[in-house]
Design a protein around this motif. Sequence first.
Motif, PDB file in Angstrom:
ATOM      1  N   LYS B 113      25.401  53.207  36.038  1.00  0.00           N
ATOM      2  CA  LYS B 113      26.686  52.882  35.815  1.00  0.00           C
ATOM      3  C   LYS B 113      26.902  51.248  36.085  1.00  0.00           C
ATOM      4  N   HIS B 115      29.339  49.314  36.454  1.00  0.00           N
ATOM      5  CA  HIS B 115      30.147  49.169  37.274  1.00  0.00           C
ATOM      6  C   HIS B 115      30.123  49.220  38.715  1.00  0.00           C
ATOM      7  N   ILE B 176      30.848  54.378  30.589  1.00  0.00           N
ATOM      8  CA  ILE B 176      32.043  54.080  29.885  1.00  0.00           C
ATOM      9  C   ILE B 176      31.387  52.571  29.351  1.00  0.00           C
ATOM     10  N   MET B 187      37.767  43.381  34.773  1.00  0.00           N
ATOM     11  CA  MET B 187      37.813  44.427  35.404  1.00  0.00           C
ATOM     12  C   MET B 187      37.551  44.189  37.157  1.00  0.00           C
ATOM     13  N   SER B 190      40.626  43.301  38.714  1.00  0.00           N
ATOM     14  CA  SER B 190      41.424  44.663  38.794  1.00  0.00           C
ATOM     15  C   SER B 190      40.884  45.500  39.908  1.00  0.00           C
ATOM     16  N   LEU B 191      39.652  45.529  40.205  1.00  0.00           N
ATOM     17  CA  LEU B 191      39.003  46.254  41.408  1.00  0.00           C
ATOM     18  C   LEU B 191      39.547  45.441  42.669  1.00  0.00           C
ATOM     19  N   LYS B 193      42.320  44.033  42.969  1.00  0.00           N
ATOM     20  CA  LYS B 193      43.944  43.950  43.088  1.00  0.00           C
ATOM     21  C   LYS B 193      44.039  45.692  43.679  1.00  0.00           C
ATOM     22  N   GLU B 194      43.061  46.495  43.205  1.00  0.00           N
ATOM     23  CA  GLU B 194      43.356  48.067  43.840  1.00  0.00           C
ATOM     24  C   GLU B 194      43.160  47.893  45.278  1.00  0.00           C
ATOM     25  N   PHE B 197      45.771  46.318  47.043  1.00  0.00           N
ATOM     26  CA  PHE B 197      46.958  47.212  47.279  1.00  0.00           C
ATOM     27  C   PHE B 197      47.037  48.491  48.366  1.00  0.00           C
ATOM     28  N   VAL B 198      45.618  48.835  48.640  1.00  0.00           N
ATOM     29  CA  VAL B 198      45.230  49.786  49.663  1.00  0.00           C
ATOM     30  C   VAL B 198      45.422  49.060  51.037  1.00  0.00           C
ATOM     31  N   SER B 203      49.503  43.883  45.492  1.00  0.00           N
ATOM     32  CA  SER B 203      48.467  43.262  45.081  1.00  0.00           C
ATOM     33  C   SER B 203      48.814  41.935  45.188  1.00  0.00           C
ATOM     34  N   MET B 207      47.334  38.609  43.182  1.00  0.00           N
ATOM     35  CA  MET B 207      48.074  37.920  42.030  1.00  0.00           C
ATOM     36  C   MET B 207      48.301  36.517  42.388  1.00  0.00           C
ATOM     37  N   GLN B 214      41.243  31.529  40.766  1.00  0.00           N
ATOM     38  CA  GLN B 214      40.791  32.676  40.152  1.00  0.00           C
ATOM     39  C   GLN B 214      39.386  32.249  39.586  1.00  0.00           C
ATOM     40  N   ARG B 269      35.139  54.404  49.319  1.00  0.00           N
ATOM     41  CA  ARG B 269      34.843  55.401  48.653  1.00  0.00           C
ATOM     42  C   ARG B 269      33.657  56.027  48.905  1.00  0.00           C
ATOM     43  N   GLN B 287      37.721  59.119  46.915  1.00  0.00           N
ATOM     44  CA  GLN B 287      38.309  57.844  47.581  1.00  0.00           C
ATOM     45  C   GLN B 287      39.563  58.020  48.374  1.00  0.00           C
TER      46      GLN B 287
END
Lengths: 99, 399
Positions: B113, B115, B176, B187, B190-191, B193-194, B197-198, B203, B207, B214, B269, B287
Amino acid sequence: MQSPNLSHDVSDKVVVRFRSTGSAPILKRSIFKISATQKFQALIVFLRKELGYKPSDPLFLYVNSSFSPAPDELIENLARCFCVESQLIINYATTAAWG
Amino acid sequence: MSRGRLEQEVKRRVWEGAISLRFTLDPTDSIALTSTSSLPKPYNCYYILAKRNEFLPFILKRLKEEWILPLLCLESPLATSRQLGDLSGESLETALGLVFEEFWIEYNGIPLKWHHPIGLLYDLKVLASPLPINKNLSDLDSQLASYVSSSKKIEEKTKPWDLILHLKKYPSDKLIKSPSIPLFKEMFMSLLKETDFVRNGSSRKVMDLSKSDQLSLLDGLENSSPSFFQNIDRLRGITEVDWAQNPNLQLPIHISKLPPNIPRAIPIRFYIIDASTATDDTHSIIQIPSSVYCLLEDISQKDQRISLSNFKWITLLDSIYSILSEHKLILPSTALDSDSIHEEPPDKLAKIQAELSTWKCIIHGIEPQLGTPLLWLADNFSYTDNFLHIILVDMKSFS
């Protein structure tokens, strides 16, 4: 000692609420149930079908107006971490938002 | 070692941790490109020392640019029939019949994988899969077999990781869709940001990064530069806890001592390899957001009122035990169900340790002490996506 695990309870089916953002069309029905063992990819495919979008039409999906999960993330993992009032909120847009 | 020095040294090792990879090209692809099943020397294999925190798309890019393209420019039958010298970049690739998004990497018949960070892939596929031991052997034979298998295991760990590069027949049913480098960078954001968020409930931190911050972060991702790790650390935020002050983590601490910048939860995870997944060489992923401390109930002697004036740091042991018992992966003994008020904590701890004795826990290629505070692990052992990736192997399923 209480459990350190702050997960939301997840049943076999997860309630998903779709919210359109920007100029994306609004769905007639916005709440659906999906099996917790499905992958996020299944939600993407489902939403495209509901909207009648071709694979080439741009569509962006976000959880909690925040991030786009990888297509192979499990719905149950997303629900466990990100549910709001027992619903998984999916925002969708035709151009990249929250980027 | 003084306060902070240990953490710095641990961080340096986590950031610089590397795995040597030895690639060969899939024979079918080799025939299609060069009409021979193995590539001519010195192109027959290609070595890369990859950082544990690196991701495969950047490795694939290097393999393409440093190995496959130079080889094809010299060896491809196309090279003689066409003028390739004037071409570069994508037009050169197209002329040679290569599509970067169709590249993928195989280990032992399994597509990897792209990712997952490379260190996590290696730990899942090599460190976490014990060699099976034949149970029907006599004592001496089994001792010998276990000696041989353990030395094989050591050999396995010290030699380069043998991987196969494929250029065609992308296994879309198992992986994928492979991303271009810019898409992979998106991507990765985005990880971040995820995980943001937790940790923080929004995020915002990610952001709010300026465009130039960035860009420099993502350039760093590609080069695994030291500044990249520092930027990731800054983004995650480091908690100022002097762990040397709390040698016994089981003792309650007064709530006033709780540091101010504690994350509301840390993203974990768990990759679980047990009897249900071991046969087809996979794992299940759970997760969760986990708190790093918990409040303790005190019952006042005087008026029996319950107060929450003390807390305890959550350890790796607490976290593993709760995830395994909540997902019914271990059956808690009845003694553990009774409330801890009636039982002395050390007894309970010993019982939990016994319950977990058949499980092996791997983070960043090592088996950390189970008494380590979760917050310390999140600060020092997170991967660059800011997840704590923890592998749990049920050794029972392999005996």
